[in-house]
Scaffold this motif. Structure first.
Motif, PDB file in Angstrom:
ATOM      1  N   PRO A   7      38.515  46.051  40.072  1.00 28.47           N
ATOM      2  CA  PRO A   7      39.016  44.692  40.264  1.00 28.47           C
ATOM      3  C   PRO A   7      37.964  43.579  40.271  1.00 28.47           C
ATOM      4  CG  PRO A   7      39.071  45.893  42.337  1.00 28.47           C
ATOM      5  CD  PRO A   7      38.678  46.864  41.279  1.00 28.47           C
ATOM      6  N   ARG A   8      36.762  43.862  40.751  1.00 26.96           N
ATOM      7  CA  ARG A   8      35.776  42.794  40.917  1.00 26.96           C
ATOM      8  C   ARG A   8      34.800  42.747  39.744  1.00 26.96           C
ATOM      9  NH1 ARG A   8      33.619  42.473  47.058  1.00 26.96           N
ATOM     10  NH2 ARG A   8      31.678  42.569  45.874  1.00 26.96           N
ATOM     11  N   GLU A   9      34.177  41.593  39.579  1.00 33.14           N
ATOM     12  CA  GLU A   9      33.197  41.451  38.496  1.00 33.14           C
ATOM     13  C   GLU A   9      32.056  42.442  38.651  1.00 33.14           C
ATOM     14  OE1 GLU A   9      31.865  37.505  37.689  1.00 33.14           O
ATOM     15  OE2 GLU A   9      33.877  36.633  37.748  1.00 33.14           O
ATOM     16  N   ASP A  10      31.664  42.728  39.906  1.00 30.09           N
ATOM     17  CA  ASP A  10      30.566  43.663  40.132  1.00 30.09           C
ATOM     18  C   ASP A  10      31.048  45.100  40.276  1.00 30.09           C
ATOM     19  OD1 ASP A  10      31.755  43.142  42.553  1.00 30.09           O
ATOM     20  OD2 ASP A  10      29.910  42.581  43.604  1.00 30.09           O
ATOM     21  N   ASP A  11      32.323  45.344  39.920  1.00 31.49           N
ATOM     22  CA  ASP A  11      32.850  46.708  39.847  1.00 31.49           C
ATOM     23  C   ASP A  11      32.745  47.282  38.440  1.00 31.49           C
ATOM     24  OD1 ASP A  11      33.551  46.784  42.534  1.00 31.49           O
ATOM     25  OD2 ASP A  11      35.616  46.148  42.189  1.00 31.49           O
ATOM     26  N   VAL A  12      32.178  46.511  37.517  1.00 30.04           N
ATOM     27  CA  VAL A  12      31.979  46.973  36.146  1.00 30.04           C
ATOM     28  C   VAL A  12      30.571  46.593  35.689  1.00 30.04           C
ATOM     29  CG1 VAL A  12      34.415  46.859  35.509  1.00 30.04           C
ATOM     30  CG2 VAL A  12      32.961  44.855  35.173  1.00 30.04           C
ATOM     31  N   TRP A  13      30.105  47.278  34.678  1.00 27.96           N
ATOM     32  CA  TRP A  13      28.729  47.057  34.233  1.00 27.96           C
ATOM     33  C   TRP A  13      28.560  45.714  33.526  1.00 27.96           C
ATOM     34  CZ3 TRP A  13      27.371  46.654  29.001  1.00 27.96           C
ATOM     35  CH2 TRP A  13      28.364  46.993  28.085  1.00 27.96           C
ATOM     36  N   ASN A  14      29.649  45.197  32.921  1.00 29.04           N
ATOM     37  CA  ASN A  14      29.563  43.912  32.228  1.00 29.04           C
ATOM     38  C   ASN A  14      30.940  43.258  32.271  1.00 29.04           C
ATOM     39  OD1 ASN A  14      29.566  41.831  30.215  1.00 29.04           O
ATOM     40  ND2 ASN A  14      27.774  42.772  29.248  1.00 29.04           N
ATOM     41  N   HIS A  15      31.092  42.286  33.149  1.00 28.57           N
ATOM     42  CA  HIS A  15      32.396  41.652  33.365  1.00 28.57           C
ATOM     43  C   HIS A  15      32.951  41.032  32.079  1.00 28.57           C
ATOM     44  CE1 HIS A  15      35.525  39.089  34.930  1.00 28.57           C
ATOM     45  NE2 HIS A  15      34.847  37.996  34.651  1.00 28.57           N
ATOM     46  N   LYS A  16      32.163  40.238  31.395  1.00 25.03           N
ATOM     47  CA  LYS A  16      32.649  39.549  30.192  1.00 25.03           C
ATOM     48  C   LYS A  16      33.009  40.529  29.080  1.00 25.03           C
ATOM     49  CE  LYS A  16      30.362  35.106  30.975  1.00 25.03           C
ATOM     50  NZ  LYS A  16      29.399  34.102  30.439  1.00 25.03           N
ATOM     51  N   ALA A  17      32.206  41.571  28.935  1.00 24.81           N
ATOM     52  CA  ALA A  17      32.453  42.543  27.867  1.00 24.81           C
ATOM     53  C   ALA A  17      33.714  43.362  28.105  1.00 24.81           C
ATOM     54  CB  ALA A  17      31.249  43.476  27.727  1.00 24.81           C
ATOM     55  N   LEU A  18      34.147  43.463  29.372  1.00 20.93           N
ATOM     56  CA  LEU A  18      35.279  44.329  29.690  1.00 20.93           C
ATOM     57  C   LEU A  18      36.574  43.570  29.990  1.00 20.93           C
ATOM     58  CD1 LEU A  18      32.878  46.380  29.925  1.00 20.93           C
ATOM     59  CD2 LEU A  18      34.258  47.553  31.628  1.00 20.93           C
ATOM     60  N   LEU A  19      36.585  42.275  29.819  1.00 21.67           N
ATOM     61  CA  LEU A  19      37.777  41.490  30.138  1.00 21.67           C
ATOM     62  C   LEU A  19      38.985  41.863  29.276  1.00 21.67           C
ATOM     63  CD1 LEU A  19      36.352  37.909  30.807  1.00 21.67           C
ATOM     64  CD2 LEU A  19      37.642  39.340  32.404  1.00 21.67           C
ATOM     65  N   LYS A  20      38.732  42.412  28.093  1.00 22.73           N
ATOM     66  CA  LYS A  20      39.830  42.833  27.220  1.00 22.73           C
ATOM     67  C   LYS A  20      39.927  44.355  27.121  1.00 22.73           C
ATOM     68  CE  LYS A  20      39.781  38.602  24.440  1.00 22.73           C
ATOM     69  NZ  LYS A  20      39.689  38.008  23.081  1.00 22.73           N
ATOM     70  N   ILE A  21      39.244  45.039  28.039  1.00 22.54           N
ATOM     71  CA  ILE A  21      39.259  46.501  28.066  1.00 22.54           C
ATOM     72  C   ILE A  21      40.150  46.970  29.206  1.00 22.54           C
ATOM     73  CG2 ILE A  21      37.858  48.584  28.308  1.00 22.54           C
ATOM     74  CD1 ILE A  21      37.342  46.997  25.725  1.00 22.54           C
ATOM     75  N   VAL A  22      41.069  47.895  28.904  1.00 21.67           N
ATOM     76  CA  VAL A  22      41.980  48.409  29.920  1.00 21.67           C
ATOM     77  C   VAL A  22      41.182  48.952  31.109  1.00 21.67           C
ATOM     78  CG1 VAL A  22      43.716  50.168  30.419  1.00 21.67           C
ATOM     79  CG2 VAL A  22      43.794  48.919  28.253  1.00 21.67           C
ATOM     80  N   SER A  23      41.592  48.540  32.272  1.00 22.05           N
ATOM     81  CA  SER A  23      41.027  48.836  33.598  1.00 22.05           C
ATOM     82  C   SER A  23      40.366  47.622  34.227  1.00 22.05           C
ATOM     83  CB  SER A  23      40.045  50.015  33.622  1.00 22.05           C
ATOM     84  OG  SER A  23      38.769  49.631  33.151  1.00 22.05           O
ATOM     85  N   HIS A  24      40.093  46.567  33.411  1.00 22.13           N
ATOM     86  CA  HIS A  24      39.448  45.378  33.974  1.00 22.13           C
ATOM     87  C   HIS A  24      40.073  44.083  33.441  1.00 22.13           C
ATOM     88  CE1 HIS A  24      36.316  43.349  36.203  1.00 22.13           C
ATOM     89  NE2 HIS A  24      35.866  42.720  35.133  1.00 22.13           N
ATOM     90  N   THR A  25      41.225  44.191  32.788  1.00 27.30           N
ATOM     91  CA  THR A  25      41.859  42.987  32.248  1.00 27.30           C
ATOM     92  C   THR A  25      42.434  42.150  33.393  1.00 27.30           C
ATOM     93  OG1 THR A  25      44.042  44.014  31.989  1.00 27.30           O
ATOM     94  CG2 THR A  25      42.493  44.233  30.144  1.00 27.30           C
ATOM     95  N   PRO A  26      42.528  40.841  33.217  1.00 23.74           N
ATOM     96  CA  PRO A  26      43.060  39.987  34.284  1.00 23.74           C
ATOM     97  C   PRO A  26      44.450  40.380  34.759  1.00 23.74           C
ATOM     98  CG  PRO A  26      41.926  38.651  32.657  1.00 23.74           C
ATOM     99  CD  PRO A  26      41.962  40.044  32.108  1.00 23.74           C
ATOM    100  N   VAL A  27      45.327  40.824  33.839  1.00 26.53           N
ATOM    101  CA  VAL A  27      46.683  41.180  34.252  1.00 26.53           C
ATOM    102  C   VAL A  27      46.682  42.406  35.161  1.00 26.53           C
ATOM    103  CG1 VAL A  27      47.175  42.594  32.188  1.00 26.53           C
ATOM    104  CG2 VAL A  27      49.055  41.519  33.459  1.00 26.53           C
TER     105      VAL A  27
END
Length: 262
Positions: free
Chosen positions: A155-175
């Motif tokens: 859920p958080r930006e620091d829960d993934v290695w690259n927030h911007k790169a994963l915004l359209k990747i399932v598991s980190h999308t805004p929805v």
């Protein structure tokens, strides 16, 4: 009654029985919640776990897919399950401890690769599952409860290695992040891991596709430990056993731990 709890997507308990036994021997959590056990219960290697002192097991199995189990050294009772979104999958089980604390163990659908429910049925199923979780905890607001599992969302930006790169990747999308936040708000759940470790990158999953997962460190925090507000302050000592991701023939998830003084 203080106790330590761990949650781990094991990606086949039969294939990785030795790894579960290693964790139970080396780390000795009082309770271990497993996801993706991928076996009917009559094929689950319970004798090995009994021999290590885990005599209490509450589980829901399924041949080859899904499946959740709670192993415990402390007495627990089966407190049921729910088929969220009517998928017919073994993705939820509940156990109750002698002190009245309820443990929910979840395996939320991964959601496939395309973050669009019109193009990808699995993504729609994931969102429906989360919506029903939200509604369930809204109408049956929990108390003295712990929720753990592979929730398949970082859920958080620091829960993934690259927030911007994963915004359209399932598991980190805004929805997805919004949907998980709604579940958390409906139950009043407190993220115990982030209560203890409020800052910094934190991951519990690294893809099998990365040949050098440790050096690349392109992880996501998909595995969670939550608690209701009435017991959240009793939670402490959260950690992720990153080393387990490097064990022989590992799961792609690492175990997440928390202790509770209750």
């Amino acid at each position: 009654m203080p106790f330590t709890l761990a949650t781990w997507n094991i990606n086949s308990v039969r294939l990785r029985e030795a790894l579960v036994s290693r964790l139970l021997t080396d780390e000795a959590p009082d309770v271990l919640c497993l996801q993706e056990i991928k076996t009917p219960l009559d094929k689950m290697p319970v004798e090995a776990f009994h021999a290590l002192g885990y005599r209490y097991i509450v589980a829901r199995g399924q041949k080859g897919y899904n499946g959740v189990a709670i192993l415990s050294k402390l007495p627990i009772m089966d407190a049921g399950d729910r088929d969220f979104a009517g998928l017919g999958h073994a993705r939820h089980v509940v156990a109750q401890m002698e002190n009245g604390v309820t443990i929910h163990n979840f395996y939320v659908p991964a959601g496939g690769d395309v973050p669009d429910r019109e193009q990808n049925v699995k993504f729609g199923q994931k969102l429906d599952f989360l919506s029903e979780m939200r509604d369930h905890f809204h109408w049956q607001r929990p108390d003295r409860a712990i929720l753990v599992g592979d929730l398949n969302i970082a859920p958080r930006e620091d829960d993934v290695w690259n927030h911007k790169a994963l915004l359209k990747i399932v598991s980190h999308t805004p929805v997805e992040v919004e949907a998980l936040g709604a579940v958390q708000e409906a139950g009043g759940w407190v993220d115990i891991t982030r209560q203890d470790i409020p800052q910094g990158q934190l991951y519990s999953w690294w893809s099998y596709r990365s040949p050098d997962w440790d050096a690349a460190d392109k992880g996501r925090r998909l595995d969670h430990v939550w608690a209701t507000p009435d017991i959240a302050n009793a939670g402490h000592s959260s950690r992720i056993l990153r080393a387990a991701r490097g064990w022989e023939q590992p799961s792609d998830h690492a175990p997440v731990f928390a202790s509770f003084d209750l």
